[in-house]
Design a protein around this motif. Sequence first.
Motif, PDB file in Angstrom:
ATOM      1  N   VAL A   1       0.839  -1.200   0.000  1.00  0.00           N
ATOM      2  CA  VAL A   1       0.000   0.000   0.000  1.00  0.00           C
ATOM      3  C   VAL A   1       0.874   1.250   0.000  1.00  0.00           C
ATOM      4  N   ALA A   2       1.916   1.249   0.812  1.00  0.00           N
ATOM      5  CA  ALA A   2       2.820   2.401   0.878  1.00  0.00           C
ATOM      6  C   ALA A   2       3.436   2.690  -0.491  1.00  0.00           C
ATOM      7  N   ALA A   3       3.902   1.637  -1.160  1.00  0.00           N
ATOM      8  CA  ALA A   3       4.478   1.815  -2.499  1.00  0.00           C
ATOM      9  C   ALA A   3       3.409   2.263  -3.490  1.00  0.00           C
ATOM     10  N   GLY A   4       2.216   1.702  -3.366  1.00  0.00           N
ATOM     11  CA  GLY A   4       1.127   2.049  -4.271  1.00  0.00           C
ATOM     12  C   GLY A   4       0.694   3.499  -4.130  1.00  0.00           C
ATOM     13  N   LEU A   5       0.685   4.000  -2.918  1.00  0.00           N
ATOM     14  CA  LEU A   5       0.309   5.399  -2.693  1.00  0.00           C
ATOM     15  C   LEU A   5       1.276   6.348  -3.407  1.00  0.00           C
ATOM     16  N   LEU A   6       2.554   6.057  -3.289  1.00  0.00           N
ATOM     17  CA  LEU A   6       3.559   6.904  -3.930  1.00  0.00           C
ATOM     18  C   LEU A   6       3.488   6.808  -5.451  1.00  0.00           C
TER      19      LEU A   6
ATOM     20  N   LYS B   1       0.521   5.893  -7.268  1.00  0.00           N
ATOM     21  CA  LYS B   1      -0.770   6.248  -7.858  1.00  0.00           C
ATOM     22  C   LYS B   1      -1.296   7.627  -7.456  1.00  0.00           C
ATOM     23  N   VAL B   2      -0.944   8.093  -6.267  1.00  0.00           N
ATOM     24  CA  VAL B   2      -1.422   9.423  -5.854  1.00  0.00           C
ATOM     25  C   VAL B   2      -0.267  10.232  -5.256  1.00  0.00           C
ATOM     26  N   PRO B   3       0.846  10.356  -5.988  1.00  0.00           N
ATOM     27  CA  PRO B   3       2.032  11.024  -5.430  1.00  0.00           C
ATOM     28  C   PRO B   3       1.789  12.469  -5.016  1.00  0.00           C
ATOM     29  N   LYS B   4       0.889  13.159  -5.713  1.00  0.00           N
ATOM     30  CA  LYS B   4       0.654  14.573  -5.405  1.00  0.00           C
ATOM     31  C   LYS B   4      -0.077  14.771  -4.078  1.00  0.00           C
ATOM     32  N   LEU B   5      -0.704  13.711  -3.586  1.00  0.00           N
ATOM     33  CA  LEU B   5      -1.451  13.819  -2.330  1.00  0.00           C
ATOM     34  C   LEU B   5      -0.613  13.434  -1.119  1.00  0.00           C
ATOM     35  N   ILE B   6       0.529  12.809  -1.364  1.00  0.00           N
ATOM     36  CA  ILE B   6       1.381  12.340  -0.276  1.00  0.00           C
ATOM     37  C   ILE B   6       2.377  13.423   0.135  1.00  0.00           C
ATOM     38  N   ASN B   7       2.468  13.626   1.448  1.00  0.00           N
ATOM     39  CA  ASN B   7       3.320  14.671   2.036  1.00  0.00           C
ATOM     40  C   ASN B   7       2.903  16.070   1.613  1.00  0.00           C
TER      41      ASN B   7
ATOM     42  N   SER C   1       1.217  12.051   5.465  1.00  0.00           N
ATOM     43  CA  SER C   1       2.323  11.167   5.117  1.00  0.00           C
ATOM     44  C   SER C   1       1.832   9.778   4.737  1.00  0.00           C
ATOM     45  N   VAL C   2       2.706   9.016   4.095  1.00  0.00           N
ATOM     46  CA  VAL C   2       2.405   7.628   3.758  1.00  0.00           C
ATOM     47  C   VAL C   2       2.104   6.830   5.023  1.00  0.00           C
ATOM     48  N   SER C   3       2.913   7.047   6.064  1.00  0.00           N
ATOM     49  CA  SER C   3       2.760   6.247   7.289  1.00  0.00           C
ATOM     50  C   SER C   3       1.391   6.467   7.935  1.00  0.00           C
ATOM     51  N   ILE C   4       0.902   7.701   7.905  1.00  0.00           N
ATOM     52  CA  ILE C   4      -0.411   7.983   8.498  1.00  0.00           C
ATOM     53  C   ILE C   4      -1.505   7.297   7.701  1.00  0.00           C
ATOM     54  N   VAL C   5      -1.434   7.394   6.374  1.00  0.00           N
ATOM     55  CA  VAL C   5      -2.455   6.766   5.527  1.00  0.00           C
ATOM     56  C   VAL C   5      -2.462   5.253   5.728  1.00  0.00           C
ATOM     57  N   VAL C   6      -1.289   4.649   5.726  1.00  0.00           N
ATOM     58  CA  VAL C   6      -1.185   3.198   5.907  1.00  0.00           C
ATOM     59  C   VAL C   6      -1.695   2.785   7.284  1.00  0.00           C
ATOM     60  N   ASP C   7      -1.330   3.539   8.309  1.00  0.00           N
ATOM     61  CA  ASP C   7      -1.752   3.230   9.676  1.00  0.00           C
ATOM     62  C   ASP C   7      -3.274   3.309   9.806  1.00  0.00           C
ATOM     63  N   TYR C   8      -3.866   4.381   9.289  1.00  0.00           N
ATOM     64  CA  TYR C   8      -5.309   4.551   9.402  1.00  0.00           C
ATOM     65  C   TYR C   8      -6.057   3.519   8.567  1.00  0.00           C
ATOM     66  N   LEU C   9      -5.547   3.235   7.374  1.00  0.00           N
ATOM     67  CA  LEU C   9      -6.196   2.227   6.523  1.00  0.00           C
ATOM     68  C   LEU C   9      -6.190   0.874   7.232  1.00  0.00           C
ATOM     69  N   SER C  10      -5.064   0.541   7.870  1.00  0.00           N
ATOM     70  CA  SER C  10      -4.973  -0.722   8.604  1.00  0.00           C
ATOM     71  C   SER C  10      -6.018  -0.794   9.710  1.00  0.00           C
ATOM     72  N   LYS C  11      -6.193   0.298  10.414  1.00  0.00           N
ATOM     73  CA  LYS C  11      -7.185   0.339  11.512  1.00  0.00           C
ATOM     74  C   LYS C  11      -8.610   0.257  10.963  1.00  0.00           C
ATOM     75  N   TRP C  12      -8.866   0.910   9.838  1.00  0.00           N
ATOM     76  CA  TRP C  12     -10.200   0.821   9.237  1.00  0.00           C
ATOM     77  C   TRP C  12     -10.459  -0.616   8.735  1.00  0.00           C
ATOM     78  N   ARG C  13      -9.422  -1.279   8.253  1.00  0.00           N
ATOM     79  CA  ARG C  13      -9.608  -2.655   7.776  1.00  0.00           C
ATOM     80  C   ARG C  13      -9.898  -3.607   8.921  1.00  0.00           C
ATOM     81  N   ASN C  14      -9.220  -3.418  10.058  1.00  0.00           N
ATOM     82  CA  ASN C  14      -9.437  -4.370  11.147  1.00  0.00           C
ATOM     83  C   ASN C  14     -10.558  -3.961  12.103  1.00  0.00           C
ATOM     84  N   GLY C  15     -11.219  -2.853  11.789  1.00  0.00           N
ATOM     85  CA  GLY C  15     -12.396  -2.471  12.577  1.00  0.00           C
ATOM     86  C   GLY C  15     -12.120  -1.598  13.774  1.00  0.00           C
TER      87      GLY C  15
END
Length: 292
Positions: free
Chosen positions: A250-255, A257-263, A274-288
């Motif tokens: 996901v981190a690689a994909g964000l950079l 597919k949506v590079p202009k939105l990162i950082n 940041s990438v880390s925030i997006v990945v962290d929040y997505l993980s939490k949304w996936r696991n409920g």
Amino acid sequence: MRKHSQSTLHALAALIAVCSASCDQQTEQTAAAASSKKTPTITSTPANLKPTDGGAKLPEVRTAWKQAASVSIMWTDGNPEAAKRQLSELVELHKAVSETPAYENALVSADCELKLYNSIVPGLISGHLSPDEARSLLASIASNRFSKSSLITMLNTSAPDSKQARALVAELQSGKPVNLIEASNALLLEQDANLLLGPTPDRLGEFLDNPNAARAFQYHALTAVFLDVAGVIAAYASAGGNLHADDAAVAAGLLEKVPKLINAPGLLSNRSISVSIVVDYLSKWRNGSFVK
């Protein structure tokens, strides 16, 4: 300051998870008490939520708060159309509440946003919402949330003697971008308020009864960040990103597919996403963890 803001945001993210769990338990208790009755949905905006000269009165805002809390948006009950209808109705209620620049409206507006993004992103992840549907809902929320002028009115009314609030009002009036998280931290620190004592479901009523402009601004700032992150996730999915891939992918994909939105500064929070925030929040949304 950046490290402090980063740790603060992650701490507040943990708070939202606790908030979500408390609300889930509260919803289950309400459902049990209601016996065989179905969870009520919002069919129209309450007439008594129309703005008045002095802003919406406290009991009327409580009605909106309880009405929003009564909505249980589920993607696993085999009726996604009902969930979509409830989302649209909650978006309308959020818009009505946000139109009045009062302290209590700021809190309930943010509470509606919490429930909305914690329903929209899981709906997107599960495939019940398309990326276009998710982006449309998030755009509606963004365009109708508590405005900058409403924040100014709320701060002037609820914190007239606060030096930091006056400085923040001047900053908001300048027209320059304001990092809402940093501004929220400064206002809370001035009042010697603990950052982790946010408006969880059990305490929101207390904050409604005992106005604290720093709390309302904190909640508004926090939901702004989450909405910004939700927007990045929806844009990533729209660009073909895999929301179910492992964190590294996901981190690689964000950079990719949506590079202009990162950082870049978030549209609503003006805080770097940041990438880390997006990945962290997505993980939490996936696991409920963020489900409300």
